[in-house]
Design an enzyme around this catalytic site. Structure first.
Site, PDB file in Angstrom:
ATOM      1  N   LYS A   1       0.841  -1.205   0.000  1.00  0.00           N
ATOM      2  CA  LYS A   1       0.000   0.000   0.000  1.00  0.00           C
ATOM      3  C   LYS A   1       0.873   1.250   0.000  1.00  0.00           C
ATOM      4  O   LYS A   1       0.573   2.229  -0.692  1.00  0.00           O
ATOM      5  CB  LYS A   1      -0.917   0.005   1.218  1.00  0.00           C
TER       6      LYS A   1
ATOM      7  N   HIS B   1      -9.798 -30.523 -31.818  1.00  0.00           N
ATOM      8  CA  HIS B   1     -10.739 -29.487 -31.376  1.00  0.00           C
ATOM      9  C   HIS B   1     -11.541 -29.933 -30.155  1.00  0.00           C
ATOM     10  O   HIS B   1     -12.759 -29.773 -30.103  1.00  0.00           O
ATOM     11  CB  HIS B   1     -11.666 -29.076 -32.525  1.00  0.00           C
TER      12      HIS B   1
ATOM     13  N   ARG C   1     -29.697 -35.141 -31.514  1.00  0.00           N
ATOM     14  CA  ARG C   1     -29.049 -36.431 -31.233  1.00  0.00           C
ATOM     15  C   ARG C   1     -29.105 -37.345 -32.460  1.00  0.00           C
ATOM     16  O   ARG C   1     -28.204 -38.162 -32.685  1.00  0.00           O
ATOM     17  CB  ARG C   1     -29.733 -37.080 -30.031  1.00  0.00           C
TER      18      ARG C   1
ATOM     19  N   GLU D   1       0.284 -32.700 -33.504  1.00  0.00           N
ATOM     20  CA  GLU D   1       0.670 -31.456 -32.834  1.00  0.00           C
ATOM     21  C   GLU D   1       1.335 -31.712 -31.487  1.00  0.00           C
ATOM     22  O   GLU D   1       2.343 -31.088 -31.150  1.00  0.00           O
ATOM     23  CB  GLU D   1      -0.571 -30.565 -32.621  1.00  0.00           C
TER      24      GLU D   1
END
Length: 536
Positions: A149, A289, A451, A341
């Site tokens: 402070k 992803h 679905r 990757e």
């Protein structure tokens, strides 16, 4: 009521004459103290730090000499004293403050070096409640906040990594610190106490029923990333201190810097593969992803990898490969034949590391262990104006009471594939449909609004993979898992059309009877789990 601001001008440079050092982690503190002494700085210290500096032959005053009051209550009270806090909080250029300091014999403290009791480490060690409680630091945070402070005059260091920067600052500025440096250190100091308090409050919240009224979230930066999901977004990676095995604990052996998307996808891959006990089976998950494009169990990693890759070899290009066992040379050779990757595993053989090294950009992460899928924890997601917090989805199919609801019972092989498929569906974005055969995925449908669409997409992917391999779709004779109940029979019938012979789903729809009837009409075995696994 607000407190009026002090309008005393803030100095840019402040000479460093007196330092108070009180650290639990004593890394580098003796060298720092010696360097400060050589620059003419008076040293004050406490407890174990005082002993370390004295044993190093440095002239250092005990804080008790400064305050005229000994440490009491097993060290709980030693720096909580006006002569310490006045030395940290006094505004030296304010006449009223300066007079109070003279009247009460308060010496200014220009540098505070403090790090805190190891609360998080003690908590993670499984220590008893009383020991964890005793490792909540009180005096340290109070001093840090006071000094930070008053950074107009006080430099506050909470990280040994900043010691060299302080000495460089003094050398460049003739023994003085600049406001810019003090302000930077003050910000880091407040972040440190905030994170510390967040960890303590989280520990207390663990014993509460329901959600705590206030939830504090804190992390330590592991580095700024090149960008976020897209190049125009900024991003950083923060560690929460829980030490859950994964990207946060991993040693990056080689490869390019991890991106935001790499970290997100790699975390999804490793959490999925951790569902498989390495003592029971080898398992490989290939993620793209944040969704799996192939998962398989096997007698060995190379066996599991080959069958995981066969599920969707097109999507696997440029994906993340996660292993539940130590990476071996044979598996490393196969994985590096496909553009990948990231490879993440608990560990790796030295030969495997050398094989991966031939692919300079391929990241190899070794985590030191697998996360426990049954443990809890908090998962946080931001929304406009706030954030959502929930416990981790730690439901494991092996722990569920499965209920056969059709006339036909699943065979032993079907039941094994049903369990396998439901284990995968937990990690697929909703709406999720997973076809499996012989403990390998053969079709995955993810993230669709319907679905039925997920079931059809999964079947089409299986057909595409079969055409590429010159065979028939492996959905024929497969087991299929749905992450949530079938609201209508159409989703089930789409799976039947694809050749599935057994289904696993949570159940709980208003039309369960219709779906069960459709399964019976098509001689399909169906199992209810009673647990949904939405993943958004």
């Amino acid at each position: 009521m607000t407190v009026a601001a002090n309008t005393t001008p803030v100095p840019d440079r402040v000479p460093l004459r007196r330092a108070l050092l009180s650290v639990f982690d004593k890394t580098g503190v003796v060298d720092l103290a010696r360097a400060l002494h050589e620059r003419g700085v008076e040293l004050v210290s406490t407890g174990g730090t005082h002993r370390a500096l004295t044993e190093a032959g440095l002239p250092v005053k005990d804080v008790g000499e400064l305050t005229g009051f000994p440490e009491i209550m097993d060290g709980r009270v030693k720096t909580l004293h006006p002569l310490v806090h006045g030395g940290l909080l006094g505004i030296r250029d304010d006449a009223t403050h300066a007079e109070a300091m003279r009247a009460h014999g308060i010496a200014a403290i220009d540098l505070l070096v403090v790090n805190l009791y190891p609360f998080n480490e003690t908590r993670r060690s499984g220590a008893p409640f009383a020991t964890i409680l005793e490792n909540i630091d009180i005096g340290g945070p109070a001093m840090i906040r006071a000094g930070a402070k008053n950074h107009s005059y006080v430099s506050v260091l909470t990280d040994p990594a900043d010691y060299a920067a302080l000495l460089d600052e003094l050398d460049r500025n003739g023994g003085e610190t600049t406001l810019r440096a003090r302000r930077r250190w003050a910000g880091a100091a407040f972040a440190q106490t905030a994170a510390y308090d967040a960890a303590v409050s989280a520990w207390f919240a663990e014993g509460e029923e329901g959600a705590p009224k206030r939830l504090a979230v804190a992390g330590v930066s592991a580095g700024q990333l090149r960008y976020g999901e897209n190049p125009h977004q900024r991003a950083s990676f923060y560690l929460d201190g829980t030490q859950r095995f994964g990207v946060a604990t991993a040693r990056q052996v080689q490869g390019k810097e991890l991106s935001y998307n790499n970290i997100n996808d790699t975390d999804a891959a490793f959490e999925l593969v951790a569902e498989f006990d390495p003592e029971r089976t080898a398992a490989v998950a290939i993620i793209k992803h944040a969704n799996p494009c192939g998962v398989a169990e096997g007698a060995s990693l190379i066996d599991a990898y080959g069958r995981a890759l066969a599920c969707d070899p097109v999507s696997a290009f440029g994906g993340i490969v996660a292993l539940n066992r130590r990476l071996d040379a044979v598996s490393a050779r196969a994985i590096t034949e496909v553009f990948t990757e990231v490879i993440i595993a608990p560990d790796a053989d030295e030969e495997a590391i050398q094989i991966v090294a031939a692919k300079r950009n391929l990241r190899l992460l070794l985590t030191g262990g697998l996360p426990d899928p049954r443990t809890g924890g908090t998962v946080i997601r931001s929304v406009a104006g706030g954030f959502l917090a929930q416990t981790r989805d730690n439901g494991v199919v092996d722990d569920l009471e499965l209920r056969v609801v059709t006339k036909r019972q699943p065979t032993a092989a079907e039941m094994a594939d049903l369990r396998f498929a439901f284990r995968i569906a937990k990690h697929v974005k909703s709406n999720a449909i997973v076809y499996a055969k012989d403990l390998a995925t053969v079709g995955i449908g993810a993230g669709q609004m319907s679905r039925v669409d997920s079931a059809r997409i999964a079947a089409r992917k299986a057909e595409d993979a079969a055409k590429a391999a010159g065979g028939t779709p492996l959905t024929h004779g497969s087991a299929v898992a749905s992450d949530a109940f079938f609201p209508f029979a159409d989703g089930l019938l789409s799976a039947v059309e694809a050749g599935a012979t057994a289904v696993i789903q949570p159940g709980g729809s208003m039309r369960d009877n219709e779906v069960i009837a459709a399964a019976d009409e098509n001689d399909i075995a169906m199992v209810f789990t009673g647990m949904r696994h939405f993943r958004h």
